[in-house]
Design a protein around this motif. Structure first.
Motif, mmCIF file in Angstrom:
data_model
loop_
_atom_site.group_PDB
_atom_site.id
_atom_site.type_symbol
_atom_site.label_atom_id
_atom_site.label_comp_id
_atom_site.label_asym_id
_atom_site.label_seq_id
_atom_site.Cartn_x
_atom_site.Cartn_y
_atom_site.Cartn_z
ATOM 1 N N LYS A 155 0.823 -1.208 0.000
ATOM 2 C CA LYS A 155 0.000 0.000 0.000
ATOM 3 C C LYS A 155 0.858 1.259 0.000
ATOM 4 C CE LYS A 155 -4.014 -1.905 2.409
ATOM 5 N NZ LYS A 155 -4.852 -1.829 3.647
ATOM 6 N N TYR A 156 1.955 1.183 0.732
ATOM 7 C CA TYR A 156 2.795 2.361 0.881
ATOM 8 C C TYR A 156 4.264 2.014 0.680
ATOM 9 C CZ TYR A 156 -1.442 3.964 3.279
ATOM 10 O OH TYR A 156 -2.738 4.283 3.590
ATOM 11 N N VAL A 157 4.972 2.882 -0.035
ATOM 12 C CA VAL A 157 6.406 2.693 -0.273
ATOM 13 C C VAL A 157 7.123 3.970 0.164
ATOM 14 C CG1 VAL A 157 8.199 2.185 -1.962
ATOM 15 C CG2 VAL A 157 5.904 1.204 -2.252
ATOM 16 N N GLU A 177 -2.921 -0.291 -6.507
ATOM 17 C CA GLU A 177 -4.278 -0.161 -7.028
ATOM 18 C C GLU A 177 -4.266 0.320 -8.480
ATOM 19 O OE1 GLU A 177 -6.923 -1.053 -5.388
ATOM 20 O OE2 GLU A 177 -5.912 -1.445 -3.482
ATOM 21 N N ASN A 178 -5.413 0.137 -9.119
ATOM 22 C CA ASN A 178 -5.587 0.629 -10.487
ATOM 23 C C ASN A 178 -5.488 2.148 -10.500
ATOM 24 O OD1 ASN A 178 -6.937 1.577 -12.966
ATOM 25 N ND2 ASN A 178 -7.489 -0.571 -13.245
ATOM 26 N N LEU A 179 -4.760 2.693 -11.444
ATOM 27 C CA LEU A 179 -4.577 4.141 -11.498
ATOM 28 C C LEU A 179 -5.883 4.890 -11.746
ATOM 29 C CD1 LEU A 179 -1.199 4.678 -13.410
ATOM 30 C CD2 LEU A 179 -1.641 4.627 -10.952
ATOM 31 N N LYS A 184 -9.490 4.234 -4.027
ATOM 32 C CA LYS A 184 -8.125 4.180 -3.493
ATOM 33 C C LYS A 184 -7.191 4.821 -4.515
ATOM 34 C CE LYS A 184 -9.028 -0.093 -0.934
ATOM 35 N NZ LYS A 184 -8.630 -1.500 -0.708
ATOM 36 N N THR A 185 -7.156 6.120 -4.495
ATOM 37 C CA THR A 185 -6.435 6.863 -5.521
ATOM 38 C C THR A 185 -4.926 6.787 -5.316
ATOM 39 O OG1 THR A 185 -8.271 8.427 -5.556
ATOM 40 C CG2 THR A 185 -6.247 9.083 -6.684
ATOM 41 N N PRO A 186 -4.192 6.234 -6.268
ATOM 42 C CA PRO A 186 -2.717 6.268 -6.175
ATOM 43 C C PRO A 186 -2.235 7.719 -6.200
ATOM 44 C CG PRO A 186 -3.435 4.627 -7.772
ATOM 45 C CD PRO A 186 -4.648 5.449 -7.424
ATOM 46 N N GLU A 262 -6.162 2.533 6.524
ATOM 47 C CA GLU A 262 -6.403 1.442 5.592
ATOM 48 C C GLU A 262 -6.393 1.973 4.165
ATOM 49 O OE1 GLU A 262 -7.190 -2.492 4.376
ATOM 50 O OE2 GLU A 262 -6.630 -1.685 6.347
ATOM 51 N N ASN A 263 -7.043 3.120 3.970
ATOM 52 C CA ASN A 263 -7.071 3.764 2.659
ATOM 53 C C ASN A 263 -6.648 5.218 2.803
ATOM 54 O OD1 ASN A 263 -8.217 1.456 1.363
ATOM 55 N ND2 ASN A 263 -10.202 2.030 2.199
ATOM 56 N N PHE A 264 -5.623 5.597 2.081
ATOM 57 C CA PHE A 264 -5.160 6.977 2.139
ATOM 58 C C PHE A 264 -6.105 7.856 1.336
ATOM 59 C CE2 PHE A 264 -2.830 10.633 0.605
ATOM 60 C CZ PHE A 264 -2.231 11.086 1.773
ATOM 61 N N SER A 265 -6.469 8.989 1.907
ATOM 62 C CA SER A 265 -7.395 9.899 1.245
ATOM 63 C C SER A 265 -6.704 11.204 0.898
ATOM 64 C CB SER A 265 -8.601 10.185 2.146
ATOM 65 O OG SER A 265 -9.394 11.215 1.600
#
Length: 286
Positions: A155-157, A177-179, A184-186, A262-265
């Motif tokens: 999820k995170y790098v 995730e899908n771009l 879940k926006t990259p 869990e999901n970055f906003s």
């Protein structure tokens, strides 16, 4: 017979091949090295002469734990703990700017302090890789090393960056995730404790770096989609002098990992840090 290798870490350094890290060895006469107190320079000279290999991680540890005493009259005794030299010292006592070896040592100890549950969502890249990527001759090697980190399964790098003697932190969010995802926006975060240094100056290099990572992994995303990944530069606590940037990057890493959702906003960033926090809190982390 093949060349021998020291240790079991990945990406061993070939001590028999030309490399900037060993230029200092070549500049010191071998008879001088041979007779002075054992240090990292002495050890590398010996391994170089015997065509052996050593990992970059172990080289950094040598630099930290066995400083060179050439040209000095002091030969202090180094106290050894049962587990070796303790890297996790109070950063409040660290007055000079962190070099890459010291930074990696602190980061390794910080990483070990996180729970296994936290670490499953994360990975981090070596702090020298971005800088090496900027050199064309090293670019292919860096992309190969990154491929082994499997960043598209995380999820995170965390990507510590040191350029022009200044540290900042790049974070890839939801690259797994899908771009085109709406939930879940990259995106990318660039955290810099010295806003006056203009963090955006790195944007062109960062975007090329990211595109080449996708390309090296044979990902299906198009250049157009990759170029639209948002690069956000949130306001974060600022350093009070020119020596604290590496410490602040460690601080940001600690805050981000401990508070990662869990999901970055994008709408609520930077949830993990407040600009009202006193810079002194940096030192309490360690």
């Amino acid at each position: 017979m093949g060349k021998r290798k020291l240790g079991h870490e990945s990406n061993p350094v070939d001590l028999a091949s030309p490399n900037p890290i060993f230029y200092v060895v070549a500049e010191v006469p071998i008879d001088v090295i041979k007779h002075h107190r054992t240090c990292w320079l002495h050890v590398l000279a010996y391994l170089h002469a015997h065509k052996m290999k050593m990992s970059r991680q172990r080289i950094r540890r040598l630099q930290l734990t066995a400083p060179c005493l050439l040209g000095t009259s002091n030969f202090p005794r180094r106290k050894r703990s049962e587990r070796g030299v303790k890297c996790k010292i109070a950063i409040s006592k660290q007055k000079k700017k962190l070099n890459s070896g010291e930074f990696e040592c602190y980061l390794e100890n910080l990483w070990r302090s996180f729970s296994e549950d936290k670490k499953t969502c994360f990975t981090y890249l070596d702090s020298l890789w971005f800088n090496l990527y900027l050199k064309k001759s090293k670019r292919a090697n860096v992309l190969t090393w990154i491929k082994k980190k499997h960043i598209f399964s995380k999820k995170y790098v965390l990507v510590p960056i040191v350029c022009w003697g200044h540290w900042s932190l790049l974070i890839f969010c939801h690259f797994n995730e899908n771009l085109q995802s709406n939930t879940k926006t990259p995106c990318m975060l660039l955290l810099d404790s010295l806003e006056m240094a203009n963090p955006r100056r790195l944007e062109a290099d960062i975007r090329k770096f990211v595109f080449d990572i996708y390309k090296a992994e044979d990902r299906p995303e198009t250049r157009e989609l990759i170029s639209k990944i948002p690069l956000l530069v949130p306001k974060v606590p600022q350093q009070t002098n020119g020596e604290e940037c590496g410490n602040f990057v460690l601080y940001f890493i600690n805050l981000f990992v401990e508070g990662a959702p869990e999901n970055f906003s994008i709408d609520s960033y930077p949830y993990f840090v407040s600009s009202s926090l006193l810079p002194g809190l940096l030192y309490a982390v360690f």
